[in-house]
Motif scaffolding. Structure first.
Motif, PDB file in Angstrom:
ATOM      1  N   LEU A 156      -6.193  -2.492  -0.382  1.00 58.60           N
ATOM      2  CA  LEU A 156      -5.113  -2.564   0.607  1.00 58.60           C
ATOM      3  C   LEU A 156      -5.173  -1.423   1.618  1.00 58.60           C
ATOM      4  N   ASN A 157      -5.711  -0.293   1.199  1.00 61.25           N
ATOM      5  CA  ASN A 157      -5.814   0.854   2.110  1.00 61.25           C
ATOM      6  C   ASN A 157      -6.638   0.550   3.355  1.00 61.25           C
ATOM      7  N   GLU A 158      -7.533  -0.402   3.220  1.00 56.11           N
ATOM      8  CA  GLU A 158      -8.431  -0.718   4.333  1.00 56.11           C
ATOM      9  C   GLU A 158      -7.894  -1.826   5.239  1.00 56.11           C
ATOM     10  N   LEU A 159      -6.709  -2.328   4.935  1.00 57.03           N
ATOM     11  CA  LEU A 159      -6.128  -3.425   5.715  1.00 57.03           C
ATOM     12  C   LEU A 159      -5.011  -2.929   6.617  1.00 57.03           C
ATOM     13  N   SER A 160      -4.744  -3.670   7.659  1.00 57.93           N
ATOM     14  CA  SER A 160      -3.601  -3.361   8.530  1.00 57.93           C
ATOM     15  C   SER A 160      -2.309  -3.648   7.766  1.00 57.93           C
ATOM     16  N   ILE A 181       4.078  -5.637  -8.330  1.00 56.26           N
ATOM     17  CA  ILE A 181       2.761  -5.776  -7.712  1.00 56.26           C
ATOM     18  C   ILE A 181       1.851  -4.697  -8.314  1.00 56.26           C
ATOM     19  N   CYS A 182       0.653  -5.101  -8.668  1.00 51.69           N
ATOM     20  CA  CYS A 182      -0.367  -4.154  -9.132  1.00 51.69           C
ATOM     21  C   CYS A 182      -1.393  -4.030  -8.012  1.00 51.69           C
ATOM     22  N   TYR A 183      -1.547  -2.833  -7.452  1.00 50.50           N
ATOM     23  CA  TYR A 183      -2.434  -2.644  -6.313  1.00 50.50           C
ATOM     24  C   TYR A 183      -3.905  -2.794  -6.718  1.00 50.50           C
ATOM     25  N   PRO A 184      -4.685  -3.598  -6.014  1.00 47.62           N
ATOM     26  CA  PRO A 184      -6.132  -3.648  -6.258  1.00 47.62           C
ATOM     27  C   PRO A 184      -6.727  -2.263  -5.996  1.00 47.62           C
TER      28      PRO A 184
END
Length: 279
Positions: A190-194, A220-223
């Motif tokens: 998710l860090n790499e997404l807008s 929610i479990c973050y990938p």
């Protein structure tokens, strides 16, 4: 002649008394049934009232909830993310022997948000990525021990080989042994997404779980276990109450709810080391 009239009169009187008596019996019978029905209704009402007792009525309030959240992935062998079934079985047996209560997601959320716990020894068992071996290896062990675990489900992988299907999830959820939370749609970092793309991943996975499993998915479990400030905002916007990371440590009711820490279980871990994850 008078005698006949007298007999007629007496007969008529007896017939009248008989009819009145029967009517009275019916009335008493009706009243009795009504009274019985009223009593039964009251019993049903009392029973219904008792059945509405809160499942948390016996939980106790504490200043700070300390909740070890165990992190597993595949229950197999081959790499650092795979814990063999024999080890998983031994670790679940340890939890049972030490009288740990394995919380459901609903219970974990309640404990953290209300500062209340059912007993001193609690743990939340989580498995990431929704691998098929969660069903074939982990689920039977949990059922045999009467324990519970949470599977963080990648909704876009429900038709991929080696991952749980929707039918699997429904069957497992119906057993009461497993519940399912979100691990996004595509398992992207998710860090790499807008922000917009993060919100889409979080929202669509929650909607899929809510609709298909008839629930309100709170976690929610973050990938990759990572999240930035935008991720936390998106998680809250999507309707989640808590989020799981891969940062190590015991989660508490004082921890940022959108960055709960977990304890990673690795293959080859001794039971002594495993026990240390819980403290």
């Amino acid at each position: 002649m008078h005698f006949k009239r007298f007999k007629h009169f007496v007969g008529f009187g007896l017939l009248t008394l008989l009819i009145v008596g029967l009517a009275g019996c019916r009335s008493r019978s009706t009243n009795s049934k009504a009274a019985s029905s009223t009593i039964s209704s009251k019993k049903v009402t009392r029973t219904a009232t008792k059945s509405k007792k809160s499942p948390y009525a016996d939980w106790k309030t504490v200043k700070t909830v300390k909740l070890p959240i165990l992190m597993y992935h595949s229950i197999s062998s081959g790499n650092a993310l795979k814990v063999p079934a024999t080890e998983f079985k031994a670790e679940m047996a340890y939890l049972k022997q030490q009288h740990y209560r394995t919380l459901t997601t609903t219970e974990a959320v309640y404990a953290l948000s209300h500062h209340r716990i059912p007993q001193q020894k609690i743990v939340w068992v989580t498995l990431d990525d929704s691998y098929t071996d969660n069903k074939t290896a982990a689920w039977p062990i949990l059922k045999a021990n009467h324990q519970h675990a949470t599977i963080n489900f990648i909704t876009g992988f429900a038709t991929h080989p080696n991952h749980l299907t929707l039918a699997d999830a429904r069957k497992m959820a119906a057993s009461g042994v497993i519940d399912f939370q979100s691990h996004t749609v595509r398992h992207l970092d998710l860090n790499e997404l807008s922000y917009a793309d993060q919100l889409k991943e979080l929202t669509e996975s929650k909607r899929w779980l809510d609709q298909n499993l008839h629930q309100k998915t709170p976690v929610i479990c973050y990938p990759a276990g990572r999240a930035n400030a935008a991720t936390s905002r998106a998680a809250k916007k999507a309707g989640y109450k808590y989020a799981l990371s891969t940062a190590p440590g015991i989660a508490t009711s004082e921890t940022d709810p959108y960055n709960l820490t977990r304890q990673r279980v690795t293959p080859g871990m001794s039971l002594e080391t495993f026990a240390g994850l819980l403290k």
